[in-house]
Design a protein around this motif. Sequence first.
Motif, PDB file in Angstrom:
ATOM      1  N   ARG A  77      79.721  41.401 -12.548  1.00 43.63           N
ATOM      2  CA  ARG A  77      80.027  40.371 -10.742  1.00 43.63           C
ATOM      3  C   ARG A  77      81.604  40.565 -11.218  1.00 43.63           C
ATOM      4  O   ARG A  77      82.918  40.092 -10.190  1.00 43.63           O
ATOM      5  CB  ARG A  77      79.241  39.083 -11.433  1.00 43.63           C
ATOM      6  CG  ARG A  77      78.485  38.347 -10.096  1.00 43.63           C
ATOM      7  CD  ARG A  77      77.707  37.279 -10.923  1.00 43.63           C
ATOM      8  NE  ARG A  77      76.317  37.114 -10.423  1.00 43.63           N
ATOM      9  CZ  ARG A  77      75.921  35.959 -10.864  1.00 43.63           C
ATOM     10  NH1 ARG A  77      75.994  35.431 -11.358  1.00 43.63           N
ATOM     11  NH2 ARG A  77      74.684  36.133  -9.738  1.00 43.63           N
ATOM     12  N   LYS A  78      81.961  40.655 -12.163  1.00 47.81           N
ATOM     13  CA  LYS A  78      83.818  40.969 -12.624  1.00 47.81           C
ATOM     14  C   LYS A  78      84.173  41.851 -11.572  1.00 47.81           C
ATOM     15  O   LYS A  78      85.935  41.796 -11.164  1.00 47.81           O
ATOM     16  CB  LYS A  78      83.652  40.928 -14.272  1.00 47.81           C
ATOM     17  CG  LYS A  78      83.954  40.368 -14.924  1.00 47.81           C
ATOM     18  CD  LYS A  78      83.526  40.157 -15.977  1.00 47.81           C
ATOM     19  CE  LYS A  78      83.570  39.160 -17.365  1.00 47.81           C
ATOM     20  NZ  LYS A  78      83.426  39.682 -18.717  1.00 47.81           N
ATOM     21  N   ASN A  79      83.574  42.552 -11.152  1.00 48.74           N
ATOM     22  CA  ASN A  79      83.994  43.846 -10.343  1.00 48.74           C
ATOM     23  C   ASN A  79      83.772  43.675  -9.289  1.00 48.74           C
ATOM     24  O   ASN A  79      84.135  44.512  -8.487  1.00 48.74           O
ATOM     25  CB  ASN A  79      83.603  45.253 -10.961  1.00 48.74           C
ATOM     26  CG  ASN A  79      84.316  45.727 -11.930  1.00 48.74           C
ATOM     27  OD1 ASN A  79      85.201  45.480 -12.292  1.00 48.74           O
ATOM     28  ND2 ASN A  79      83.361  46.361 -12.622  1.00 48.74           N
ATOM     29  N   ILE A  80      82.978  42.589  -9.031  1.00 50.04           N
ATOM     30  CA  ILE A  80      82.929  42.149  -7.352  1.00 50.04           C
ATOM     31  C   ILE A  80      83.681  40.743  -6.985  1.00 50.04           C
ATOM     32  O   ILE A  80      83.893  39.722  -7.374  1.00 50.04           O
ATOM     33  CB  ILE A  80      81.424  41.532  -7.344  1.00 50.04           C
ATOM     34  CG1 ILE A  80      80.575  43.071  -7.699  1.00 50.04           C
ATOM     35  CG2 ILE A  80      80.918  41.473  -5.667  1.00 50.04           C
ATOM     36  CD1 ILE A  80      79.359  42.668  -8.099  1.00 50.04           C
ATOM     37  N   GLY A  81      84.376  40.735  -5.295  1.00 49.92           N
ATOM     38  CA  GLY A  81      84.687  39.793  -5.128  1.00 49.92           C
ATOM     39  C   GLY A  81      83.885  39.632  -3.905  1.00 49.92           C
ATOM     40  O   GLY A  81      83.362  39.911  -3.538  1.00 49.92           O
ATOM     41  N   GLN A 155      90.985  42.723  -9.384  1.00 47.64           N
ATOM     42  CA  GLN A 155      90.995  43.609  -8.770  1.00 47.64           C
ATOM     43  C   GLN A 155      89.608  44.243  -9.429  1.00 47.64           C
ATOM     44  O   GLN A 155      89.378  45.576  -9.387  1.00 47.64           O
ATOM     45  CB  GLN A 155      91.518  44.714  -9.584  1.00 47.64           C
ATOM     46  CG  GLN A 155      93.378  43.720  -9.479  1.00 47.64           C
ATOM     47  CD  GLN A 155      94.106  44.331 -11.244  1.00 47.64           C
ATOM     48  OE1 GLN A 155      93.961  44.892 -11.420  1.00 47.64           O
ATOM     49  NE2 GLN A 155      95.180  44.212 -10.707  1.00 47.64           N
ATOM     50  N   PRO A 156      88.890  44.065  -7.550  1.00 47.26           N
ATOM     51  CA  PRO A 156      87.632  44.219  -8.179  1.00 47.26           C
ATOM     52  C   PRO A 156      87.254  45.450  -7.278  1.00 47.26           C
ATOM     53  O   PRO A 156      87.978  46.160  -6.189  1.00 47.26           O
ATOM     54  CB  PRO A 156      86.788  42.851  -6.572  1.00 47.26           C
ATOM     55  CG  PRO A 156      87.700  42.896  -6.570  1.00 47.26           C
ATOM     56  CD  PRO A 156      88.532  42.741  -6.419  1.00 47.26           C
TER      57      PRO A 156
ATOM     58  N   VAL B 139      79.962  33.638  -9.289  1.00 46.72           N
ATOM     59  CA  VAL B 139      80.546  35.706  -8.896  1.00 46.72           C
ATOM     60  C   VAL B 139      81.426  35.687  -9.935  1.00 46.72           C
ATOM     61  O   VAL B 139      81.605  36.539 -10.173  1.00 46.72           O
ATOM     62  CB  VAL B 139      80.874  34.853  -7.009  1.00 46.72           C
ATOM     63  CG1 VAL B 139      81.394  36.241  -6.856  1.00 46.72           C
ATOM     64  CG2 VAL B 139      79.467  35.102  -6.420  1.00 46.72           C
ATOM     65  N   SER B 140      82.680  34.293  -9.844  1.00 47.36           N
ATOM     66  CA  SER B 140      83.699  35.036 -10.886  1.00 47.36           C
ATOM     67  C   SER B 140      83.152  35.677 -11.867  1.00 47.36           C
ATOM     68  O   SER B 140      84.207  35.266 -12.965  1.00 47.36           O
ATOM     69  CB  SER B 140      84.785  34.394 -10.515  1.00 47.36           C
ATOM     70  OG  SER B 140      84.190  33.076 -11.481  1.00 47.36           O
TER      71      SER B 140
END
Lengths: 248, 269
Positions: A77-81, A155-156, B139-140
């Motif tokens: 999820r850290k790579n998803i916005g 920066q996703p 999500v974050s």
Amino acid sequence: MVEIKDLHKSFGSNLVLDGLSFKVEEAENMVVFGRSGTGKSVLLKCMIRLMEADSGEVYIDCKNVFELDLQELNQLRKNIGFLFQGAALYDSMTVRENLEFPLIRNFDLTRNEMDERVHQALENVSLEEAIDKMPAELSGGMRKRIGLARSIITQPKLMLYDEPTTGLDPITSKEISVLINELQHALKMTSIVVTHDLLCAKIISDRAIVLNDGKIVKEGSINELTSSDDPLLKNFFSDEIIENNVRT
Amino acid sequence: MNSLIKDKDNPVEFSSSLTQFFATIAGLSIFSLRFFKDVFLPPYEFGEIKKHMDELGIKTMPIVTVTGFIIGLVIAMQSQPIMKKFGAESFLPSMVALSVVRELGPVITALIFAGRVSSGIGAELGSMRVTEQIDAMEVSGVNPFRYLVATRMFATTFILPILTVYVIFISLIGAYIAVVLVQNMTWDYFIDRVIFSVEFGDAIPGVGKTFIFGYIVGLVGCYKGYTATNGTEGVGKASTSSVVVSSLLILIFDMVLVKLTLWIWPTVK
């Protein structure tokens, strides 16, 4: 980048997603159209497991999302916005704190690096002056911009937009759409945009799909979809085209 | 015909309420387990805990100060004529102290705390849930349970005993003022009688049970808010039911804990 296979989701007897399958390539911008209640937002939420799907598979970066444990999921999820319909800014925090929130908890940054990222994100959405404001002091359009800034600050690689222009006036809608398009190209992100807004879709999309009764009924470019003879698409896009003509 | 429909519908409504009741109990139990699983794992949100202790505890002080003072004053005023009738006026400080330390102080502080804090937590988290702020946190890559729920539950569990000790002290001041208005008694004598009459077996269970009451307040408020649905209507329901359920659980647990205390310390005066 994203592959969805035979995705099913129902709420009680109401089948919302009925075996949905599609692919989104890297750096591609795909728009998802459909009437209200056809499961567009549910699709986005199932993709990142904000909702659990009944069955099917979702691959993001070659990883099956449904097979990840919580730690692996959070890592992904850290790579998803995700830009929520109402921006979902944290009410009790200032704009700066909203933007710093994912950075503090996910990245090992110095104070200066964090400040730099916050200012860069706000500059990207042209709202540097709002840095110390509370979300309640912002207009709908400003909230969407700040929501966008918070989504891109990590920066996703993949951005999911849930109706990014809903509830905004036509001018602000267009500004947000143009902004999203600019950021997509500048940051080279893959994106999936759920929207009703044809103008927004025209500005952003490389490809679009139309959902009806939980299934994809048509796939193609916006021009192909709007010029289709399919009665369902004609009916769906007629109002949108009228509205679009009025705007432009 | 109407009565037939009603008769037919009532069992369904009853069964639905019963299902909801058991669902709430199950939900609270799962929430509780998750709290104990998450609260000891890093990252530790000390800043959030401190903020909630201030927000939920310190800001409750004005209302508990007034309530504690009035409770002490009223008990002393009500009891004084009866004690006088039996020639036992000198026992008034002991009586007030035991009532306040063992039962009234902890329970009334907990109920006021539930009214102010549980509803506030329910409304705040409920509003965050329906406006997708909790989803945004998830999500974050942040664990919203640990950030929002564990910190609040930890804060309520540890701030209520502090408030209770404070309320007991304020109640004794109220009681002393009531006593002084009708009879000649020095503060030193009053406090001496209080210290003489209150034992370990009175103070420890009295204040100790407020850890459980504080936990209940945090647990119910967080559970109701975190699981809120149906927009603003759901937020209102979460807020109201937080107060109702936490108050009810406080009274039920009080009953159980009193019995348990008497079982553990059977020689308590």
